[in-house]
Design an enzyme around this catalytic site. Structure first.
Site, PDB file in Angstrom:
ATOM      1  CB  SER A  27       7.965  41.621  79.062  1.00 50.91           C
ATOM      2  OG  SER A  27       9.325  41.426  79.298  1.00 50.91           O
ATOM      3  NE  ARG A  31       4.738  40.567  82.821  1.00 49.49           N
ATOM      4  CZ  ARG A  31       6.030  40.227  82.684  1.00 49.49           C
ATOM      5  NH1 ARG A  31       6.486  39.806  81.514  1.00 49.49           N
ATOM      6  NH2 ARG A  31       6.854  40.275  83.711  1.00 49.49           N
ATOM      7  CD  GLN A 174      12.362  36.364  84.233  1.00 52.12           C
ATOM      8  OE1 GLN A 174      12.956  35.491  84.873  1.00 52.12           O
ATOM      9  NE2 GLN A 174      12.581  36.576  82.953  1.00 52.12           N
ATOM     10  CG  ASP A 325      16.371  41.640  79.115  1.00 51.61           C
ATOM     11  OD1 ASP A 325      17.012  40.993  79.963  1.00 51.61           O
ATOM     12  OD2 ASP A 325      15.138  41.559  78.987  1.00 51.61           O
ATOM     13  NE  ARG A 397      17.302  40.263  75.559  1.00 51.01           N
ATOM     14  CZ  ARG A 397      16.193  40.508  74.859  1.00 51.01           C
ATOM     15  NH1 ARG A 397      16.272  41.102  73.692  1.00 51.01           N
ATOM     16  NH2 ARG A 397      15.007  40.164  75.319  1.00 51.01           N
TER      17      ARG A 397
HETATM   18  C1  S3P Z   1      11.470  39.869  82.258  1.00 48.42           C
HETATM   19  C2  S3P Z   1      12.202  40.325  83.315  1.00 48.42           C
HETATM   20  C3  S3P Z   1      13.662  40.461  83.307  1.00 48.42           C
HETATM   21  C4  S3P Z   1      14.268  40.296  81.918  1.00 48.42           C
HETATM   22  C5  S3P Z   1      13.603  39.231  81.108  1.00 48.42           C
HETATM   23  C6  S3P Z   1      12.114  39.476  80.988  1.00 48.42           C
HETATM   24  C7  S3P Z   1      10.003  39.803  82.373  1.00 48.42           C
HETATM   25  O1  S3P Z   1      14.188  39.480  84.172  1.00 48.42           O
HETATM   26  O2  S3P Z   1      15.655  40.048  81.990  1.00 48.42           O
HETATM   27  O3  S3P Z   1      14.158  39.167  79.808  1.00 48.42           O
HETATM   28  O4  S3P Z   1       9.321  39.673  81.341  1.00 48.42           O
HETATM   29  O5  S3P Z   1       9.485  39.900  83.498  1.00 48.42           O
HETATM   30  P1  S3P Z   1      14.352  39.789  85.746  1.00 48.42           P
HETATM   31  O6  S3P Z   1      13.345  40.811  86.093  1.00 48.42           O
HETATM   32  O7  S3P Z   1      14.120  38.536  86.462  1.00 48.42           O
HETATM   33  O8  S3P Z   1      15.732  40.326  85.873  1.00 48.42           O
END
Ligand code: S3P
Length: 441
Positions: A27, A31, A174, A325, A397
């Site tokens: 993540s 970013r 997200q 996750d 995963r």
């Molecule tokens: C993520 C948010 C999660 C996660 C993904 C990464 C992110 O998804 O499952 O692997 O980097 O913002 P959601 O927040 O949409 O569930």
């Protein structure tokens, strides 16, 4: 990795021991590439995850005119082009397997003065995208999915976005991030209210790039995040710690393979990500955080995990977004625990790289575990794992979770379609072997 890779996992000959460092946080890596690209000046990123997902994000920004040197050994130097410096890509932007890349970049592209089209692989092409195009359209963006609400996403340039006060329909970092990133370009203050805490890397990292972001706690669960459009990002240096979602495979492995005592080094322990530790502790695991410290605005620690027999637990649904996750590997812990483990409130798992409830239920049954499938989770009955053949549905995963299960299986587990392990954890097999698991490809 080849397109049809299978992994073979067998019983570990002894406990997992030593110290390992898993790759950088996915993540944060996405970013860091995005914000460095939009910043004024040159940013140096260290600890970057060089997995396929993050490389898709990097390729997209390169296709829009961003120059970057690397990555090599986790180091990437990005020459930012500023908030308005991206150029129209000549081709469709291929986000590969990455939902994070597609959803966050849609927020950014919604505000550019050029058209773009985002595409993805078979798994990503079946994932829901209206959850981002709906709020972005309410901000005045012109973006559309296919008729099923899935990719490709077509985006047309607009002059200016309107700010929005958006209440997230589900706890999703997200969606929150896509709206906030579009909000950087809106004329006024954008706010996003989340019903429950979700990972806050966007907020923390925007601040690291000099952008003001405010978070107001509304209750134990809900918060509103606000920012005003029209500002700039300032280049900075970011050191990305190890990904707790990758460390989780080893946390579970060390909790179920007798004789284990393993240290996972330099892991990001942001409280919006540590649900896996709470879940495993509720199951009786012996996990300690050593040397807590702060790195680049994020809490970091070494995580020490010692084998103890796990007990089944009813997992608090409040932990779901904080361990979203990690549920595939939590199911493996449950299969090795004494008694029943109940997962509920986790319907979002059906919309990940695969339908993770169905994938785990099917796979666990194939290796001799008793599981009851529910719409929003499952009940796993702990016992012994026989071994067998499972599908990973091209989901990284799912593949790595069954590789962990192999560590305590009576017979081999063959895991098909494991090619996508490279999306988040390119050196998984190597590190698994180093720690003491018997996994090969
Ligand atoms: C993520 C948010 C999660 C996660 C993904 C990464 C992110 O998804 O499952 O692997 O980097 O913002 P959601 O927040 O949409 O569930």
């Amino acid at each position: 990795m080849s397109a049809k890779l299978s992994l073979i996992a067998a019983k570990a000959k002894q406990g997992l021991t030593g110290r390992i460092r898993v790759p950088g946080d996915k993540s944060m890596s996405h970013r860091a590439v995005m914000f460095s690209s939009l910043a004024n000046g040159t940013s140096e990123i260290t600890g970057l995850l060089e997995g396929e997902d993050v490389m898709a994000t990097l390729a997209a920004f390169r296709a829009m005119g961003v120059q970057a040197d690397g990555p090599a050994g986790g180091k990437l130097t990005v020459h930012g082009v500023g908030m308005r410096g991206l150029r129209a890509p000549e081709q469709d932007l291929d986000m590969g397997n990455s939902g994070t890349a597609m959803r966050l970049i849609t927020g950014i592209l919604a505000a550019q003065n050029f058209a773009s089209k985002l595409i993805g692989d078979e798994s990503l092409s079946g994932r829901p995208m209206r959850r981002v195009t709906v709020p972005l359209s309410a901000m005045g963006a012109r973006c559309a999915t296919d008729e099923n609400g899935c990719p490709p996403i077509h985006i047309r340039g607009v002059e200016k976005l309107e700010p929005i006060d958006y209440k997230l329909p589900m706890a999703s970092a997200q969606i929150k991030s896509a709206v906030l990133l579009a909000g950087l370009y809106a004329s006024g203050e954008t706010s996003v209210t989340e019903p429950a805490p979700t990972r806050d890397h966007t907020e923390r990292m925007l601040k690291a790039y000099g952008y003001a972001v405010e978070t107001e706690r509304l209750s134990d669960e809900a918060s509103t995040i606000r920012l005003s459009g029209g500002g700039e990002l300032t280049a900075t240096n970011i050191d990305i710690p190890a990904d707790i979602s990758s460390a989780a495979f080893f946390m579970v492995a060390a909790s179920i393979v007798p004789g284990s005592e393993l240290v996972l080094e330099h892991v990001c322990v942001n409280p919006t990500r540590t649900g896996i530790i709470d879940v495993l502790k509720a199951m009786g695991a012996d996990i300690k955080l050593l040397n807590p410290r702060a790195v680049g605005g994020e809490p970091v620690a070494d995580i020490k995990v010692k084998y103890v027999g796990l007990k089944g637990a009813v997992i608090d649904p409040k932990l779901v977004p904080l361990a979203i996750d990690e549920f595939p590997v939590i199911c493996v812990a449950a299969a090795c625990a004494e008694g029943h483990t109940t997962v509920s409130g986790a319907e979002e798992l059906r919309h990940k790289e695969s339908d993770r409830i169905s994938a785990m239920v099917t796979g666990l049954r194939a290796i001799g575990v008793e599981v009851e499938e529910r719409k929003d989770g499952m009940v796993v009955t702990g016992g012994s794992i026989t071994g067998g053949e499972v599908e990973s549905y091209h989901d990284h995963r799912i593949a790595m979770s069954f590789a962990v299960a192999g560590g305590v299986a009576d017979g081999e587990i063959v895991i098909n379609e494991a090619d996508n392990v490279a999306t988040s954890f390119p050196n998984f097999v190597e590190l698994a072997k180093l720690a003491g698991l018997d996994v090969s490809d």
